[in-house]
Scaffold this active site. Sequence first.
Site, PDB file in Angstrom:
ATOM      1  N   PRO A 157      43.399 -11.319-101.318  1.00  0.00           N
ATOM      2  CG  PRO A 157      41.970 -10.052-101.519  1.00  0.00           C
ATOM      3  CD  PRO A 157      43.222 -10.342-100.875  1.00  0.00           C
TER       4      PRO A 157
ATOM      5  CG  ASP B  26      46.378  -7.657-103.327  1.00  0.00           C
ATOM      6  OD1 ASP B  26      45.111  -7.921-103.255  1.00  0.00           O
ATOM      7  OD2 ASP B  26      47.064  -7.097-102.765  1.00  0.00           O
ATOM      8  CG  HIS B  27      39.799  -8.839-106.895  1.00  0.00           C
ATOM      9  ND1 HIS B  27      39.611  -7.732-107.134  1.00  0.00           N
ATOM     10  CD2 HIS B  27      38.937  -9.771-107.630  1.00  0.00           C
ATOM     11  CE1 HIS B  27      38.380  -7.783-108.082  1.00  0.00           C
ATOM     12  NE2 HIS B  27      38.360  -8.942-108.217  1.00  0.00           N
ATOM     13  NE  ARG B  28      44.746  -6.801-100.552  1.00  0.00           N
ATOM     14  CZ  ARG B  28      45.812  -7.086 -99.264  1.00  0.00           C
ATOM     15  NH1 ARG B  28      45.286  -6.979 -98.313  1.00  0.00           N
ATOM     16  NH2 ARG B  28      47.116  -7.430 -99.781  1.00  0.00           N
TER      17      ARG B  28
END
Length: 452
Positions: free
Chosen positions: A249, A424-426
Site C-alpha cells: 500500500p 510503504d504506508h505500513r
Amino acid sequence: MSIDILMPALSPTMEEGTLAKWHVKKGDAVRSGDVIAEIETDKATMEVEAVDEGTIEELLVPEGTEGVKVNAPIARLSGEDAGASTAPAPKASSSPEPKSSEEVSPKVTEGAKAPTAAPPPPSASPPPPPQAGEERKASAQRDGQRIFASPLARRIAEQKGLDLSAMKGSGPHGRIVKADVDTAQPGQTKAPAAAPAGAPQAAPAAQAQRQPQSLEHYGIAAGSYDLIPLDGMRKTVARRMTDSFRDVPHFPLNLDIEIDALLAARAKINAMLEKSGGGKVSVNDMVIKAAAVALKQVPEANASYTPEGIAMHHHADISMAVAVPGGLITPIIFKAETKGLSQIAAEAKDLAERARTKKLKPEEFQGGTFSISNLGMFGIKSFASIINEPQGAILSVGAGEKRPVVKGDQLAIATVMSVTLTCDHRVVDGATGARFLAALKPLLEDPINMIV
C-alpha cells in the site's frame, strides 16, 4: 563413483542463467575452492567454485549455453570424495547415511535444489555416531527425513547454535538457505509439517492474477510487430515490480527544492578535487549523501515492514537505480551516512560501471534500506517510482530547472528540483514521510548542513 554438479542459484530470484565460460576441461583435477566456471545471470556474472576434490568426468553443458535452469546438471565429478558423496542411500539405519549431493555443487548454490531422497526405512538398531565435519550435518533428520539445507546455512546455524529441524526453509522445495538462518532466532518454534506428497497445493497468489494476453487478443495482427523475447533481467524486474505495486500500500509525497546553493557547492568541491587529482561529484552523489543524513535524523523512514514487526535499520544503505541493457539494477552505497562526498562519488561510479557490464557481486546489489531513482539527466521534471521491496520508501529525483519563485514578497528566479517520496504506508506513514522530506530539504538547499 561420480556426481552431477548442478547449475547454482546465485540469488533468491534466479530461475535460469547462462554458462558463460568453463575454467576446467574433461580430465582436469579440481580441489575445493578452485574456480570451475563463470555463470551469467540477469544481474551479474559470477565465478563458481568447487566444494569437493575430484576429476572432471564430463562437461554436460557447453560454455555459452543460455537458459540453463537452476539445478540442471552442468558437469560430472568423479573421484574418491565424489564417490563417497554419492553413495546410494542406505537400506538399513545401521549403515552410514551418505553425504548430500549438494556438498559437491558450487559454493554459490545457496538456493539450489537438493536431490530428493526417500527416507530410510525404520530400524530398531541405533544409528552409528556421525562422522566429524560439517558435511555430515547434511544427514540431520527432521521427523525421520533428511533436512535439506545449503552448506553455508548449516555452518551459520552451527555458529549461532540453531536447530535446523526447527526451521522452515524458503529455498526450492523447502531447502534451508542462508537467509533463513540469518533471520532465525535460537529457540524458534518448529515449522509446520509439509503436506503429504500428492496433496493438492494452493495456487500461488501470482497465478490467481490476470495473465497478460497476446497482442492478437486485442486485434493487433500477427506479423505487424517484432517480438523481442524476455531475458532473465526483464522477467525479474517485471515480477518484482508487479508484486510490489500490487502488494504494497503506497502513496507519493512531492516537494520542490531550490538547489542553486547545492550547484555552487558542487562546483567548488569539483574544483578542489580536480587540483588533487580526484574524480567529480555529481548532483546525484550529493542527493545520496543528503538522503543518508536525513534518514539518520528521521530513523522511522529508514525501516522495512516484516510480518514479525518493523525493522529499524542501523545504517543508511542507499540503493541507487542504474539503467542497464535490458532492465534496471540497484547497487548499494553501504553506510552512506558515514562517507564523504568524494568516497560516495567514487563508489557510485565504480558500481554503475560494473553494473552495466554485469560484474557486480550479489552482495553489492541485494539488500539496501532506501532507494533513489534519478531521471533528472533526461529532463524529467517529476515522477513517482515503485517501491523496491522490502524497503519502506524510494525517492524519485527530477531535473533542476529555472522556475519563478516568491522570495519575501518579490518574484525571483531559482533553480528548482522536484522530488517525490513513494512510501510503504505500513511502515512510513504520511507524517513520517513528510518529516523525512522536511529534513532533506535544508540539506540540499544549503549543503553545509550535511557536515554540521
